[in-house]
Design a protein around this motif. Structure first.
Motif, PDB file in Angstrom:
ATOM      1  N   TYR A   7       0.840  -1.198   0.000  1.00 42.55           N
ATOM      2  CA  TYR A   7       0.000   0.000   0.000  1.00 42.55           C
ATOM      3  C   TYR A   7       0.875   1.249   0.000  1.00 42.55           C
ATOM      4  O   TYR A   7       1.695   1.459   0.890  1.00 42.55           O
ATOM      5  CB  TYR A   7      -0.919   0.015   1.224  1.00 42.55           C
ATOM      6  CG  TYR A   7      -1.810   1.232   1.285  1.00 42.55           C
ATOM      7  CD1 TYR A   7      -2.681   1.526   0.232  1.00 42.55           C
ATOM      8  CD2 TYR A   7      -1.780   2.098   2.383  1.00 42.55           C
ATOM      9  CE1 TYR A   7      -3.494   2.650   0.279  1.00 42.55           C
ATOM     10  CE2 TYR A   7      -2.601   3.215   2.434  1.00 42.55           C
ATOM     11  CZ  TYR A   7      -3.449   3.488   1.372  1.00 42.55           C
ATOM     12  OH  TYR A   7      -4.262   4.602   1.400  1.00 42.55           O
ATOM     13  N   ILE A  14       3.305  -1.395   4.220  1.00 40.82           N
ATOM     14  CA  ILE A  14       2.860  -0.009   4.033  1.00 40.82           C
ATOM     15  C   ILE A  14       4.088   0.852   3.769  1.00 40.82           C
ATOM     16  O   ILE A  14       5.052   0.850   4.541  1.00 40.82           O
ATOM     17  CB  ILE A  14       2.093   0.487   5.270  1.00 40.82           C
ATOM     18  CG1 ILE A  14       0.778  -0.288   5.414  1.00 40.82           C
ATOM     19  CG2 ILE A  14       1.827   1.987   5.183  1.00 40.82           C
ATOM     20  CD1 ILE A  14       0.109  -0.138   6.757  1.00 40.82           C
ATOM     21  N   SER A  74       1.202   4.783   0.790  1.00 42.99           N
ATOM     22  CA  SER A  74       0.583   5.798   1.635  1.00 42.99           C
ATOM     23  C   SER A  74       1.422   7.075   1.570  1.00 42.99           C
ATOM     24  O   SER A  74       2.172   7.284   0.603  1.00 42.99           O
ATOM     25  CB  SER A  74       0.449   5.266   3.067  1.00 42.99           C
ATOM     26  OG  SER A  74      -0.294   6.150   3.885  1.00 42.99           O
ATOM     27  N   GLU A 102      -4.623   2.189   6.329  1.00 37.23           N
ATOM     28  CA  GLU A 102      -3.434   1.479   6.810  1.00 37.23           C
ATOM     29  C   GLU A 102      -3.825   0.450   7.866  1.00 37.23           C
ATOM     30  O   GLU A 102      -3.348  -0.698   7.856  1.00 37.23           O
ATOM     31  CB  GLU A 102      -2.423   2.466   7.395  1.00 37.23           C
ATOM     32  CG  GLU A 102      -1.708   3.325   6.371  1.00 37.23           C
ATOM     33  CD  GLU A 102      -0.624   4.187   7.000  1.00 37.23           C
ATOM     34  OE1 GLU A 102      -0.366   4.010   8.222  1.00 37.23           O
ATOM     35  OE2 GLU A 102      -0.032   5.021   6.293  1.00 37.23           O
ATOM     36  N   THR A 112       0.884  -7.568   4.306  1.00 32.02           N
ATOM     37  CA  THR A 112       0.799  -6.153   3.920  1.00 32.02           C
ATOM     38  C   THR A 112       2.081  -5.420   4.274  1.00 32.02           C
ATOM     39  O   THR A 112       2.579  -5.542   5.395  1.00 32.02           O
ATOM     40  CB  THR A 112      -0.372  -5.446   4.640  1.00 32.02           C
ATOM     41  OG1 THR A 112      -1.603  -6.005   4.209  1.00 32.02           O
ATOM     42  CG2 THR A 112      -0.373  -3.952   4.320  1.00 32.02           C
ATOM     43  N   LYS A 149      -3.169  -3.593   7.526  1.00 33.84           N
ATOM     44  CA  LYS A 149      -2.164  -4.272   8.354  1.00 33.84           C
ATOM     45  C   LYS A 149      -2.798  -5.234   9.356  1.00 33.84           C
ATOM     46  O   LYS A 149      -2.133  -6.169   9.824  1.00 33.84           O
ATOM     47  CB  LYS A 149      -1.255  -3.258   9.053  1.00 33.84           C
ATOM     48  CG  LYS A 149      -1.870  -2.504  10.211  1.00 33.84           C
ATOM     49  CD  LYS A 149      -0.850  -1.543  10.805  1.00 33.84           C
ATOM     50  CE  LYS A 149      -1.394  -0.835  12.035  1.00 33.84           C
ATOM     51  NZ  LYS A 149      -0.433   0.117  12.608  1.00 33.84           N
ATOM     52  N   ILE A 204       6.345  -1.600   7.942  1.00 32.07           N
ATOM     53  CA  ILE A 204       5.938  -0.224   7.626  1.00 32.07           C
ATOM     54  C   ILE A 204       7.208   0.591   7.433  1.00 32.07           C
ATOM     55  O   ILE A 204       8.107   0.579   8.280  1.00 32.07           O
ATOM     56  CB  ILE A 204       5.085   0.387   8.757  1.00 32.07           C
ATOM     57  CG1 ILE A 204       3.792  -0.418   8.960  1.00 32.07           C
ATOM     58  CG2 ILE A 204       4.761   1.848   8.450  1.00 32.07           C
ATOM     59  CD1 ILE A 204       2.982   0.026  10.158  1.00 32.07           C
TER      60      ILE A 204
END
Length: 270
Positions: A110, A159, A112, A146, A157, A150, A213
């Motif tokens: 993802y 991010i 972001s 998010e 996932t 997650k 992340i």
């Protein structure tokens, strides 16, 4: 040798070049667009094109075929809240998550934004462990998405939050040039070139860096006024005029975790 299949949701400014790069690296790429005129452009770069639109009421287009057979989905679509501030982008992504679940996707990346972190007068250092705290409408929706991703146990996932995206054709200097009363002149910049965005994404995919992340910005954070003044001078553009009457707010995006984990070296200074 052909590598795994990847579906890129959103083949715009970043997604198209990302798709081209991954296709050249022997990944099989499917790309979504909302514009029919982009179909031939995607095809020309070895990206299998699909018209897919995310809406609050559901997903339209051939999204099932777009997702079928892919190992990884890259979600690369802006919330679109500037044009439509009342839009529920979280609901749009919820529909997408349901579709991803039903197509046995293994990994989701993802894209972001570091805008999920509040700008403050003390310019806090933001690490990968810093909790998002911005209260803007856009940031709150990104933060909610998010969390949805997650906390989903049906796929991995990662991010990836980018700072300000730039390249030779898209640069904030052009937008700020000649403007007056530009705010936050002493705030540190957090920019990243498109080439590095693509390099980081490719690194994550090729080395299976999932369930993490990461924040990503070029690790040089000079003052906004100094940076844009010098950049406008180099490009022979009118220099912006800054408002120093109000204390600047900003943040510093720390990328040590990204550099160490990916063994990544930034390629282009913005």
């Amino acid at each position: 040798m052909l590598k795994s299949k990847i579906s890129i949701i959103g083949c715009g400014w970043l997604g198209l070049d990302l798709g081209k790069t991954l296709a050249k690296a022997n990944f099989k790429i499917k790309g979504s667009t909302t514009s029919k005129h982009k179909i031939d452009i995607l095809k020309a770069h070895a990206i299998q094109p699909f018209i897919v639109k995310l809406q609050e009421s559901g997903i339209s287009g051939d999204y099932s075929q777009f997702l079928t057979g892919s190992d990884t989905v890259i979600i690369n679509i802006p919330p679109g809240l500037r044009r439509n501030p009342s839009k529920n982008h979280v609901l749009e992504i919820k529909h997408l998550i349901e579709a991803i679940e039903s197509h046995a996707i293994k990994n989701v990346l993802y894209i972001s934004s570091t805008s999920v972190f509040e700008n403050k007068e003390d310019f806090p250092t933001i690490t990968s462990k810093t909790r998002p705290n911005s209260t803007s409408n856009s940031a709150k929706q990104l933060i909610a998405i998010e969390e949805l991703l997650k906390n989903n146990t049906k796929f991995n996932t990662t991010i990836l939050r980018f700072g300000g995206l730039v390249d030779e054709t898209r640069h904030p200097s052009s937008m700020l040039s000649g403007k007056k009363n530009v705010t936050n002149p002493k705030a540190p910049i957090n920019l990243i070139h498109k080439k590095d965005c693509i390099g980081i994404i490719q690194n994550i995919i090729e080395n299976n860096h999932w369930n993490i992340i990461l924040n990503a910005a070029y690790p040089k954070h000079i003052d906004k006024a100094i940076y844009y003044t010098e950049d406008c001078k180099r490009k022979n553009l009118p220099i912006p005029q800054y408002d120093y009457s109000i204390k600047s707010k900003g943040k510093i995006i720390e990328v040590t975790t990204l550099v160490q984990l990916l063994n990544y070296h930034f390629a282009v200074e913005p």
